[in-house]
Design a protein around this motif. Structure first.
Motif, mmCIF file in Angstrom:
data_model
loop_
_atom_site.group_PDB
_atom_site.id
_atom_site.type_symbol
_atom_site.label_atom_id
_atom_site.label_comp_id
_atom_site.label_asym_id
_atom_site.label_seq_id
_atom_site.Cartn_x
_atom_site.Cartn_y
_atom_site.Cartn_z
ATOM 1 N N VAL A 99 -15.358 40.952 -43.964
ATOM 2 C CA VAL A 99 -14.645 41.385 -43.470
ATOM 3 C C VAL A 99 -14.688 41.582 -41.644
ATOM 4 N N LYS A 100 -13.631 40.802 -41.767
ATOM 5 C CA LYS A 100 -13.797 40.750 -40.193
ATOM 6 C C LYS A 100 -12.521 42.120 -39.590
ATOM 7 N N HIS A 101 -12.649 42.494 -38.297
ATOM 8 C CA HIS A 101 -12.186 43.371 -37.832
ATOM 9 C C HIS A 101 -11.293 42.731 -36.637
ATOM 10 N N TYR A 102 -9.703 43.573 -36.101
ATOM 11 C CA TYR A 102 -9.435 42.645 -35.209
ATOM 12 C C TYR A 102 -9.224 43.886 -34.034
ATOM 13 N N THR A 103 -9.297 43.299 -32.733
ATOM 14 C CA THR A 103 -8.918 44.599 -31.582
ATOM 15 C C THR A 103 -8.138 44.075 -30.967
ATOM 16 N N THR A 104 -7.328 45.051 -30.876
ATOM 17 C CA THR A 104 -6.608 44.928 -29.481
ATOM 18 C C THR A 104 -6.530 46.121 -28.045
ATOM 19 N N ASP A 105 -6.924 45.298 -26.980
ATOM 20 C CA ASP A 105 -7.199 46.490 -25.968
ATOM 21 C C ASP A 105 -7.051 46.538 -24.857
ATOM 22 N N VAL A 106 -6.357 46.730 -23.928
ATOM 23 C CA VAL A 106 -5.897 46.951 -22.422
ATOM 24 C C VAL A 106 -6.880 46.996 -21.781
ATOM 25 N N TRP A 107 -6.981 45.978 -21.029
ATOM 26 C CA TRP A 107 -8.491 45.488 -20.135
ATOM 27 C C TRP A 107 -7.771 45.827 -18.729
ATOM 28 N N VAL A 108 -8.420 46.857 -18.187
ATOM 29 C CA VAL A 108 -7.979 47.700 -17.039
ATOM 30 C C VAL A 108 -8.326 46.955 -15.453
ATOM 31 N N ASP A 109 -7.187 46.884 -14.705
ATOM 32 C CA ASP A 109 -7.192 46.662 -12.962
ATOM 33 C C ASP A 109 -6.800 47.517 -12.757
ATOM 34 N N ASN A 110 -5.724 48.566 -13.064
ATOM 35 C CA ASN A 110 -6.206 49.132 -11.881
ATOM 36 C C ASN A 110 -4.910 51.091 -12.392
ATOM 37 N N VAL A 111 -5.980 51.834 -11.935
ATOM 38 C CA VAL A 111 -5.016 53.377 -13.008
ATOM 39 C C VAL A 111 -5.096 53.929 -11.575
ATOM 40 N N SER A 112 -3.750 54.666 -12.147
ATOM 41 C CA SER A 112 -3.540 56.819 -10.609
ATOM 42 C C SER A 112 -3.588 57.892 -11.809
#
Length: 174
Positions: A99-112
């Motif tokens: 079983v293979k799991h796929y991921t989607t993430d936001v790699w953060v550059d800036n936060v406010s």
């Protein structure tokens, strides 16, 4: 052919679904994982029909100084504004090798901060979770006095006499 031009930019504003998890790798890289809940826009017809709002839960990961900042100043329920890029990945399940799991993430550059501290305190009272201590400026107004308000700039929009009154739709030029 589109050429070498590619854009991968994500801007999100929502509330943290849990306290950020700060970790340090063996080679000293700090990372912080958190999830942001974002309500999808709802049509007025769906709202009138009593349909529930749909919420997306977006996984985010920040690194180094940004990771430390998120970990220190944000917690569950706080409104956050995130800017970064979308990254996908995959891994095999430890318990089920096929079983293979796929991921989607936001790699953060800036936060406010997505809201003022006073608005955040109101959200906390509404059940969103504890507060945060925002970084302090060199100047802070005394607690007993409200911050000075700046007068709104005046704007001149002309005279109503510059417009012609249209009595019915047949007078419209389109």
């Amino acid at each position: 052919m589109l050429g070498a031009c590619a854009i991968n930019k994500v801007i999100l504003m929502g509330r943290l679904t849990h306290d950020p998890e700060l970790r340090q790798s063996q080679n000293g890289v700090m990372s912080c994982r958190f999830s942001v809940a974002i309500d999808r826009p709802q049509s007025s017809q769906a709202a009138q029909n009593g349909q529930e709002r749909v919420t997306d839960f977006i996984n985010c990961v920040a690194f180094n100084k940004t990771a430390e900042f998120v970990s220190r100043y944000f917690n569950k329920g706080k409104m956050i504004l995130v800017e970064g890029s979308l990254r996908t990945g995959s891994y095999n399940d430890k318990n089920h090798p096929d079983v293979k799991h796929y991921t989607t993430d936001v790699w953060v550059d800036n936060v406010s901060f997505g809201e003022t501290k006073s608005a955040s305190s109101g959200a906390s009272a509404g059940g969103y979770g504890g507060g945060y201590t925002a970084p302090q400026n060199n100047y802070s107004a005394p607690a007993s006095q409200p911050a000075p308000q700046q007068a709104a700039p005046s704007v001149s929009v002309g005279s109503i006499d510059d417009f012609e009154e249209i009595i019915n739709d047949s007078d419209l030029p389109f």
